[in-house]
Scaffold this motif. Structure first.
Motif, PDB file in Angstrom:
ATOM      1  N   ASP A  78       0.846  -1.394  -0.024  1.00  0.00           N
ATOM      2  CA  ASP A  78       0.047   0.133  -0.075  1.00  0.00           C
ATOM      3  C   ASP A  78       0.805   1.162   0.018  1.00  0.00           C
ATOM      4  O   ASP A  78       0.477   2.308  -0.413  1.00  0.00           O
ATOM      5  N   ASP A  79       2.016   1.143   0.425  1.00  0.00           N
ATOM      6  CA  ASP A  79       3.015   2.269   0.523  1.00  0.00           C
ATOM      7  C   ASP A  79       3.302   2.707  -0.774  1.00  0.00           C
ATOM      8  O   ASP A  79       3.559   3.899  -1.371  1.00  0.00           O
ATOM      9  N   VAL A  80       3.612   1.637  -1.924  1.00  0.00           N
ATOM     10  CA  VAL A  80       3.874   1.931  -3.236  1.00  0.00           C
ATOM     11  C   VAL A  80       2.551   2.463  -4.117  1.00  0.00           C
ATOM     12  O   VAL A  80       2.851   3.461  -4.553  1.00  0.00           O
ATOM     13  N   GLY A  81       1.424   1.986  -3.519  1.00  0.00           N
ATOM     14  CA  GLY A  81       0.085   2.664  -4.285  1.00  0.00           C
ATOM     15  C   GLY A  81      -0.022   3.899  -3.686  1.00  0.00           C
ATOM     16  O   GLY A  81      -0.414   4.874  -4.473  1.00  0.00           O
ATOM     17  N   ALA A  82       0.276   4.165  -2.610  1.00  0.00           N
ATOM     18  CA  ALA A  82      -0.025   5.646  -1.952  1.00  0.00           C
ATOM     19  C   ALA A  82       1.087   6.676  -2.683  1.00  0.00           C
ATOM     20  O   ALA A  82       0.589   7.855  -3.165  1.00  0.00           O
ATOM     21  N   ALA A  83       2.415   6.072  -2.767  1.00  0.00           N
ATOM     22  CA  ALA A  83       3.556   7.064  -3.583  1.00  0.00           C
ATOM     23  C   ALA A  83       2.820   7.320  -5.089  1.00  0.00           C
ATOM     24  O   ALA A  83       3.067   8.441  -5.467  1.00  0.00           O
ATOM     25  N   TYR A  84       2.468   6.266  -5.668  1.00  0.00           N
ATOM     26  CA  TYR A  84       1.922   6.143  -7.166  1.00  0.00           C
ATOM     27  C   TYR A  84       0.971   7.370  -7.196  1.00  0.00           C
ATOM     28  O   TYR A  84       0.975   7.937  -8.142  1.00  0.00           O
ATOM     29  N   ASP A  85      -0.022   7.029  -6.243  1.00  0.00           N
ATOM     30  CA  ASP A  85      -1.139   8.143  -6.284  1.00  0.00           C
ATOM     31  C   ASP A  85      -0.859   9.651  -6.302  1.00  0.00           C
ATOM     32  O   ASP A  85      -1.188  10.539  -6.872  1.00  0.00           O
ATOM     33  N   GLU A  86       0.222   9.721  -5.350  1.00  0.00           N
ATOM     34  CA  GLU A  86       0.833  11.100  -5.063  1.00  0.00           C
ATOM     35  C   GLU A  86       1.189  11.661  -6.507  1.00  0.00           C
ATOM     36  O   GLU A  86       1.230  12.688  -6.951  1.00  0.00           O
ATOM     37  N   CYS A  87       2.131  10.692  -7.106  1.00  0.00           N
ATOM     38  CA  CYS A  87       2.622  11.187  -8.270  1.00  0.00           C
ATOM     39  C   CYS A  87       1.598  11.499  -9.394  1.00  0.00           C
ATOM     40  O   CYS A  87       1.782  12.517 -10.121  1.00  0.00           O
ATOM     41  N   MET A  88       0.777  10.686  -9.472  1.00  0.00           N
ATOM     42  CA  MET A  88      -0.602  10.841 -10.326  1.00  0.00           C
ATOM     43  C   MET A  88      -1.109  12.027 -10.066  1.00  0.00           C
ATOM     44  O   MET A  88      -1.505  12.986 -11.160  1.00  0.00           O
ATOM     45  N   SER A  89      -1.552  12.272  -8.941  1.00  0.00           N
ATOM     46  CA  SER A  89      -2.573  13.666  -8.405  1.00  0.00           C
ATOM     47  C   SER A  89      -1.530  14.962  -8.704  1.00  0.00           C
ATOM     48  O   SER A  89      -2.200  15.921  -9.113  1.00  0.00           O
ATOM     49  N   ARG A  90      -0.416  14.799  -8.699  1.00  0.00           N
ATOM     50  CA  ARG A  90       0.533  16.210  -8.832  1.00  0.00           C
ATOM     51  C   ARG A  90       1.060  16.013 -10.307  1.00  0.00           C
ATOM     52  O   ARG A  90       2.066  17.331 -10.497  1.00  0.00           O
ATOM     53  N   ASN A  91       1.113  15.021 -10.925  1.00  0.00           N
ATOM     54  CA  ASN A  91       1.439  15.370 -12.400  1.00  0.00           C
ATOM     55  C   ASN A  91       3.152  14.986 -12.530  1.00  0.00           C
ATOM     56  O   ASN A  91       3.580  15.936 -13.335  1.00  0.00           O
ATOM     57  N   ILE A  92       3.421  14.450 -11.477  1.00  0.00           N
ATOM     58  CA  ILE A  92       5.086  14.314 -11.527  1.00  0.00           C
ATOM     59  C   ILE A  92       5.357  13.240 -12.348  1.00  0.00           C
ATOM     60  O   ILE A  92       4.842  12.116 -12.713  1.00  0.00           O
ATOM     61  N   PRO A  93       6.305  13.503 -13.406  1.00  0.00           N
ATOM     62  CA  PRO A  93       6.866  12.696 -14.567  1.00  0.00           C
ATOM     63  C   PRO A  93       7.317  11.154 -14.129  1.00  0.00           C
ATOM     64  O   PRO A  93       8.141  11.148 -13.241  1.00  0.00           O
ATOM     65  N   LEU A  94       6.693  10.106 -14.419  1.00  0.00           N
ATOM     66  CA  LEU A  94       7.043   8.984 -14.210  1.00  0.00           C
ATOM     67  C   LEU A  94       8.090   8.400 -15.392  1.00  0.00           C
ATOM     68  O   LEU A  94       8.078   8.779 -16.703  1.00  0.00           O
ATOM     69  N   SER A  95       9.037   7.589 -15.162  1.00  0.00           N
ATOM     70  CA  SER A  95       9.932   6.964 -16.260  1.00  0.00           C
ATOM     71  C   SER A  95       9.313   5.682 -16.721  1.00  0.00           C
ATOM     72  O   SER A  95       9.463   5.082 -17.790  1.00  0.00           O
ATOM     73  N   MET A  96       8.840   4.921 -15.607  1.00  0.00           N
ATOM     74  CA  MET A  96       8.013   3.569 -15.890  1.00  0.00           C
ATOM     75  C   MET A  96       6.913   3.285 -14.986  1.00  0.00           C
ATOM     76  O   MET A  96       6.975   3.792 -13.765  1.00  0.00           O
ATOM     77  N   THR A  97       5.998   2.960 -15.422  1.00  0.00           N
ATOM     78  CA  THR A  97       4.586   2.366 -14.733  1.00  0.00           C
ATOM     79  C   THR A  97       4.748   1.364 -13.909  1.00  0.00           C
ATOM     80  O   THR A  97       5.885   0.684 -13.831  1.00  0.00           O
ATOM     81  N   LEU A  98       3.846   0.974 -13.053  1.00  0.00           N
ATOM     82  CA  LEU A  98       3.832   0.038 -12.099  1.00  0.00           C
ATOM     83  C   LEU A  98       4.023  -1.034 -12.575  1.00  0.00           C
ATOM     84  O   LEU A  98       3.448  -1.446 -13.832  1.00  0.00           O
ATOM     85  N   GLY A  99       4.940  -1.921 -12.002  1.00  0.00           N
ATOM     86  CA  GLY A  99       5.175  -3.341 -12.984  1.00  0.00           C
ATOM     87  C   GLY A  99       5.876  -4.188 -11.802  1.00  0.00           C
ATOM     88  O   GLY A  99       6.124  -3.996 -10.479  1.00  0.00           O
ATOM     89  N   ARG A 100       5.995  -5.740 -12.094  1.00  0.00           N
ATOM     90  CA  ARG A 100       6.911  -6.464 -11.304  1.00  0.00           C
ATOM     91  C   ARG A 100       8.076  -7.179 -11.990  1.00  0.00           C
ATOM     92  O   ARG A 100       8.057  -7.517 -13.218  1.00  0.00           O
ATOM     93  N   HIS A 101       9.309  -6.977 -11.702  1.00  0.00           N
ATOM     94  CA  HIS A 101      10.467  -7.291 -12.151  1.00  0.00           C
ATOM     95  C   HIS A 101      10.491  -9.025 -12.365  1.00  0.00           C
ATOM     96  O   HIS A 101      10.128  -9.538 -11.263  1.00  0.00           O
ATOM     97  N   VAL A 102      11.025  -9.516 -13.194  1.00  0.00           N
ATOM     98  CA  VAL A 102      11.290 -11.044 -13.298  1.00  0.00           C
ATOM     99  C   VAL A 102      12.219 -11.540 -12.569  1.00  0.00           C
ATOM    100  O   VAL A 102      12.082 -12.788 -12.110  1.00  0.00           O
TER     101      VAL A 102
END
Length: 295
Positions: free
Chosen positions: A212-236
């Protein structure tokens, strides 16, 4: 193996002051402003884990590696002398700035500064997340990991493995080739990616204890239009669920949860032909701004 964990990272940026907002409000770190030129950020009871110094351009200044003791630091100095690798003893001012008892500094084959230290200052129960969250996964696993771009992958591989004792975790060959290295149970504290003519800091990974900490930080980035380099995912390879956000200092932060750990008794090095099980779609069109041309 000389290195126990990644202790701290220092960068330069003309936008250092923006970390007084970005560090706590997006990442949940505790900021400590040190004078007019530096912002220190805490992730646990260590004095600091990230240092953002004012500078005329975005670049990595140093990575600090914990060797555990004064005896280990002396042993590393002897290893460097045997290999004909020059190093500098840390000054009193540098040790005070890094909040450690002792350090020595070396340039890796691409010219990036690595500091090896012992006696990191700890203040029990001093860390207070700047927003509601669980905690950062640090302790014996250290800060997290760094990924460095290098113009000569094999030369750097020899330096980190043969001289410093890092162990290979695995390799990925895709649009961005990567070699991964561990020095404790964290899947990797270091990764190298070949970029001809380029060197520098690609990203820093920090791990949190709750998805949930990851989700909360992701939401903050989305709501503030902070540029992402890569979207949410799971590494192999390390199985981490994460996303990548561009920081005010130009490099990326990978903000993640749920990575597996390494047991050298049973671990075998593997190769992969993709970076992720799902997600991690590229968003940023430009590479991290903390990279620079190599000499």
């Amino acid at each position: 193996m000389f290195v126990k964990s990644l202790g701290y990272v220092g960068v330069a940026s003309p936008d250092a002051k923006q970390w007084l907002e970005f560090g706590p409000e997006i990442l949940g770190m505790q900021p400590v402003e040190a004078g007019a030129d530096t912002v220190f950020l805490r992730m646990d009871d260590a004095d600091h884990r990230l240092a953002v110094h004012y500078g005329d351009r975005n670049r990595m200044l140093y990575a600090g590696w914990d060797v555990g003791s004064e005896e280990q630091l002396h042993a590393l100095a002897e290893r460097l002398e045997e290999r004909g690798i020059s190093y500098n003893q840390g000054t009193d001012e540098e040790c005070a700035d890094r909040a450690v008892l002792g350090l020595l500094a070396v340039q890796d084959p691409m010219g990036l500064r690595h500091e090896f230290f012992y006696g990191q200052k700890l203040v029990p129960n001093s860390f207070h997340p700047a927003r509601p969250m669980s905690r950062f996964v640090t302790g014996s696993q250290g800060l997290g990991h760094i990924v460095l771009a290098t113009p000569n992958l094999k030369q750097c591989d020899q330096f980190f493995r043969d001289v410093l004792g890092f162990r290979k975790s695995d390799e990925i060959y895709t649009f961005m080739d990567l070699w991964f290295y561990h020095c404790n149970p964290r899947h990797h504290s270091l990764a190298l990616t070949p970029m001809p003519g380029v060197r520098g800091l690609h990203h820093v990974m920090v791990e949190v204890a709750d998805l949930d900490d990851v989700g909360a930080a992701y939401d903050e980035c989305m709501s503030r239009n902070i540029p992402l380099s890569m979207t949410l995912g799971r590494h192999v390879n390390d199985r981490m669920v994460s996303f990548y956000v561009r920081t005010p200092a130009g490099f990326d932060i990978e903000y993640g949860w749920g990575a597996i750990t390494v047991d050298d008794e049973v671990w075998t090095v593997a190769q992969y032909d993709r970076p992720s099980v799902w997600g991690h779609r590229m968003v940023a069109e430009t590479p991290p701004g903390a990279l620079e041309m190599s000499d």
